[in-house]
Design a protein around this motif. Structure first.
Motif, PDB file in Angstrom:
ATOM      1  N   CYS A   1       2.033   4.009  -8.928  1.00 53.80           N
ATOM      2  CA  CYS A   1       2.029   2.936  -9.918  1.00 53.80           C
ATOM      3  C   CYS A   1       0.615   2.419 -10.178  1.00 53.80           C
ATOM      4  N   THR A   2       0.472   1.679 -11.268  1.00 47.97           N
ATOM      5  CA  THR A   2      -0.834   1.114 -11.598  1.00 47.97           C
ATOM      6  C   THR A   2      -1.001  -0.311 -11.102  1.00 47.97           C
ATOM      7  N   LYS A   3       0.100  -0.991 -10.780  1.00 52.57           N
ATOM      8  CA  LYS A   3       0.026  -2.392 -10.366  1.00 52.57           C
ATOM      9  C   LYS A   3       1.153  -2.709  -9.400  1.00 52.57           C
ATOM     10  N   ILE A   4       0.837  -3.517  -8.388  1.00 49.48           N
ATOM     11  CA  ILE A   4       1.851  -4.018  -7.462  1.00 49.48           C
ATOM     12  C   ILE A   4       2.017  -5.511  -7.721  1.00 49.48           C
TER      13      ILE A   4
ATOM     14  N   ASN B   1       4.254  -0.317 -13.873  1.00 58.92           N
ATOM     15  CA  ASN B   1       3.444   0.553 -14.728  1.00 58.92           C
ATOM     16  C   ASN B   1       3.499   0.017 -16.146  1.00 58.92           C
TER      17      ASN B   1
ATOM     18  N   HIS C   1       0.834  -1.202   0.000  1.00 50.24           N
ATOM     19  CA  HIS C   1       0.000   0.000   0.000  1.00 50.24           C
ATOM     20  C   HIS C   1       0.876   1.262   0.000  1.00 50.24           C
TER      21      HIS C   1
ATOM     22  N   LYS D   1       2.557   1.710  -3.429  1.00 47.63           N
ATOM     23  CA  LYS D   1       1.605   2.211  -4.426  1.00 47.63           C
ATOM     24  C   LYS D   1       1.341   3.704  -4.215  1.00 47.63           C
TER      25      LYS D   1
ATOM     26  N   ALA E   1       6.616  -2.194  -7.680  1.00 49.22           N
ATOM     27  CA  ALA E   1       5.673  -1.266  -8.310  1.00 49.22           C
ATOM     28  C   ALA E   1       5.855  -1.352  -9.823  1.00 49.22           C
TER      29      ALA E   1
END
Length: 139
Positions: free
Chosen positions: A81-84, A104, A73, A76, A102
């Motif tokens: 970023c868009t995805k972990i 993208n 968390h 992010k 992280a």
């Protein structure tokens, strides 16, 4: 250096050379992967002789889950970023360690995994400290 402060615990030399210490959590030492291509941290449970998550006690498993979620968390939030991506592979370094990365769309290697992609690009020292501080603040 922070490693080895827990009784009987010694950090694997490959983790020690590829990462930089960031902070202690409860169970884990949080370390920054020294590869500027991705914002990437590693949690290392401070338990000697542990290779798999299921080798941890139930309480330690719960702590690892809590700490990895907290770190994901924060990563992010601090990177936008868009995805972990998370994982504990251990195919090369057997000592249990948990990656939080992280990602993208369009980053180096997207959408594939970060492992085995290209050659590691170490941070400049001041950039590493800046990234580490942003994660620390988000925590």
């Amino acid at each position: 250096m922070m490693s080895g402060l827990k009784a009987g615990f010694t950090l694997d030399s490959r983790l020690d050379s590829d990462t930089e210490p960031l902070m202690w959590l409860g169970l884990c030492e949080l370390r920054v992967m020294n590869d500027r291509r991705w914002p990437w941290v590693v949690l290392v449970p401070q338990r000697p002789g542990i290779e798999e998550i299921h080798d941890l006690t139930p309480l330690d498993q719960a702590m690892l889950t809590f700490e990895s979620n907290m770190v994901a968390h924060a990563l992010k939030r601090s990177t936008g970023c868009t995805k972990i991506n998370t994982g504990a592979l251990g195919n090369v370094v057997r000592q249990l360690h948990f990656h939080v990365v992280a990602r993208n769309e369009g980053d180096a290697g997207w959408p594939g995994p970060v492992w085995g992609h290209g050659v590691r690009e170490p941070y400049r020292r001041d950039d590493l400290h800046r990234f580490a501080e942003s994660v620390r603040k988000a925590l």
